[in-house]
Structures are given as C-alpha cells and as structure tokens.
Design a protein around this motif. Structure first.
Motif, PDB file in Angstrom:
ATOM      1  N   MET A 182     -18.672  25.733 111.158  1.00  0.00           N
ATOM      2  CA  MET A 182     -19.085  24.965 109.996  1.00  0.00           C
ATOM      3  C   MET A 182     -20.355  24.193 110.311  1.00  0.00           C
ATOM      4  SD  MET A 182     -15.357  23.525 108.877  1.00  0.00           S
ATOM      5  CE  MET A 182     -15.892  23.019 107.254  1.00  0.00           C
ATOM      6  N   GLU A 212     -21.226  22.194 105.004  1.00  0.00           N
ATOM      7  CA  GLU A 212     -19.961  22.806 104.617  1.00  0.00           C
ATOM      8  C   GLU A 212     -18.818  21.834 104.844  1.00  0.00           C
ATOM      9  OE1 GLU A 212     -20.689  26.130 107.350  1.00  0.00           O
ATOM     10  OE2 GLU A 212     -20.381  27.450 105.619  1.00  0.00           O
ATOM     11  N   LYS A 248     -13.730  25.653 105.219  1.00  0.00           N
ATOM     12  CA  LYS A 248     -13.921  27.072 105.493  1.00  0.00           C
ATOM     13  C   LYS A 248     -12.579  27.658 105.903  1.00  0.00           C
ATOM     14  CE  LYS A 248     -17.738  28.865 106.812  1.00  0.00           C
ATOM     15  NZ  LYS A 248     -18.961  29.278 107.555  1.00  0.00           N
TER      16      LYS A 248
END
Lengths: 112, 111
Positions: free
Chosen positions: B50, B54, B57
């Motif tokens: 990540m 972000e 995920k």
C-alpha cells in the motif's frame, strides 16, 4: 514461488569458519538484498547490491561481505563465524532499489 | 529512529474465525507499507502493498488498511484456515534503502 532461489538450504559450521551463501534473483531483477533473521525476530538488513555494487549496508561488521555478478545473482560471505551468526539468511530480489521485495526460502545457518 | 511495532506478538484463534493484526510505524519519510506472510523456516511472501494514497487493499481473505495520518495499518483475515498459521510481518519503506521490518505476529489457527 517467487523465482528467487537460495543455496544451500541448511548448513552447519563451527566457530571461526567461513561460509558462502548463494542467491539467484528473479528474472528481470537487478537488485539483491540480504537479511539475517534470528529465531523469533524480524529480518535485519545486511546489505544491498545494485548492478554489481554495494548500495547500502546495515549495522553488520566487515566480516559480512558480498558480491553481485553480471547475471545479478549474489553471494553472502561471512568470515570468522560466531555463535550469534546462527540464523536464517534471506535473500530478496527486486527491480530497482525501491521495488517490491521477492524473497527466497532462506539458508539456515547453524554455528556450533 | 525508524521503528515498526506489531501487535499482538502472538495470537491463537479457532478455524473459521476472523482476526485483525496491528502495525504502528514511525518511519519517515513514508513510501509504502507491505504485509508479508512467513511460514516457519521459509521466506516471507508478499500479501499486500500500500502506498500513501491507498487506505484499503484486499487479497482474497486478507484485507489491509492504512491510516497514513496516524501511521497505523491493520491486516484483517476473514474465515481463517489452518493454513493461515504463520508469522505476519509488517514492512515499511521510507524510500531509498530505508526498509524497516516489524518482528511479526505469530498466528496459530486451531481446529
């Protein structure tokens, strides 16, 4: 399977001896990093090689040395082995120095 | 000093249950954060990676979250399986050469 292979998988040495560990990087990767992982601990950075030159080193003495070859495979050499050198030695290859790390299965070294 | 702290150190859960592992870091600057799964005596295998932008995920039953403001990440495992028994290592990259590993959380899934 990461495509990174290490040899030997296990070996036993005695104090004062020397050892060479080998690593073949994943195809297309030009960077190899070596790590020492003692039992129950996270991996500790030893050094990194990029295009056959040392590109960074962790807090390890000079008796830990390495090489990277034109095909980007690598060796880790440890001289004058000590009992505390007993550990799992991990090799990781990556594309470029900041790329994602792909680890081999490690070489388990026991020093008696 | 760059540090990565993981909790709990070890965890035992029943097969089929969910669990969440934590990672706090002080690495600066921040480049990315990865979770690895490491079976005993084997090399780590990447689960997720990540970057700063972000915050979630997923990779199958594994979901990682990242809060870059509080410098915290979690790894959530859903419907655990016996094969999930392993150490889970949080790795934070601070850019050029600066990779810091946590010591891992040892997870044991029991029938």
């Amino acid at each position: 399977e990461t495509g990174v292979t290490q040899s030997p998988t296990h070996l036993i040495k005695t104090r004062g001896q020397q050892v060479t560990l080998r690593c073949s990087s994943q195809s297309g990767h030009n960077t190899v990093s070596w790590y020492q992982q003692a039992l129950g601990q996270g991996p500790q950075f030893i050094f990194q090689y990029y295009r056959e030159e040392e590109n960074g080193r962790g807090n390890f003495p000079p008796r830990f040395s390495g090489l990277q070859f034109p095909n980007y495979s690598s060796e880790l050499n440890v001289n004058a082995l000590e009992l505390d050198d007993s550990a799992l030695y991990l090799c990781a290859s990556s594309f470029m120095v900041t790329g994602e790390l792909f680890f081999g299965e490690g070489s388990r070294l026991t020093v008696l | 000093k760059n540090q990565v702290e993981q909790s709990p150190q070890s965890l035992i859960i029943l097969e089929g249950k969910n669990c969440t592992l934590q990672c706090n870091y002080t690495v600066s600057p921040f480049s990315n954060l990865r979770w690895y799964k490491q079976d005993t005596g084997r090399g780590p295998v990447s689960l997720t990676i990540m970057t700063f932008s972000e915050n979630t995920k997923s990779n199958g039953r594994y979901t990682a979250t990242l809060d870059a403001d509080t410098k915290q990440s979690s790894l959530h495992i859903t419907a655990s399986q016996l094969s999930d028994s392993a150490s889970y290592i949080c790795v934070v990259s601070g850019g050029y050469q600066k990779v810091t590993f946590g010591i891992g959380t040892k997870l044991q899934v029991i029938p």
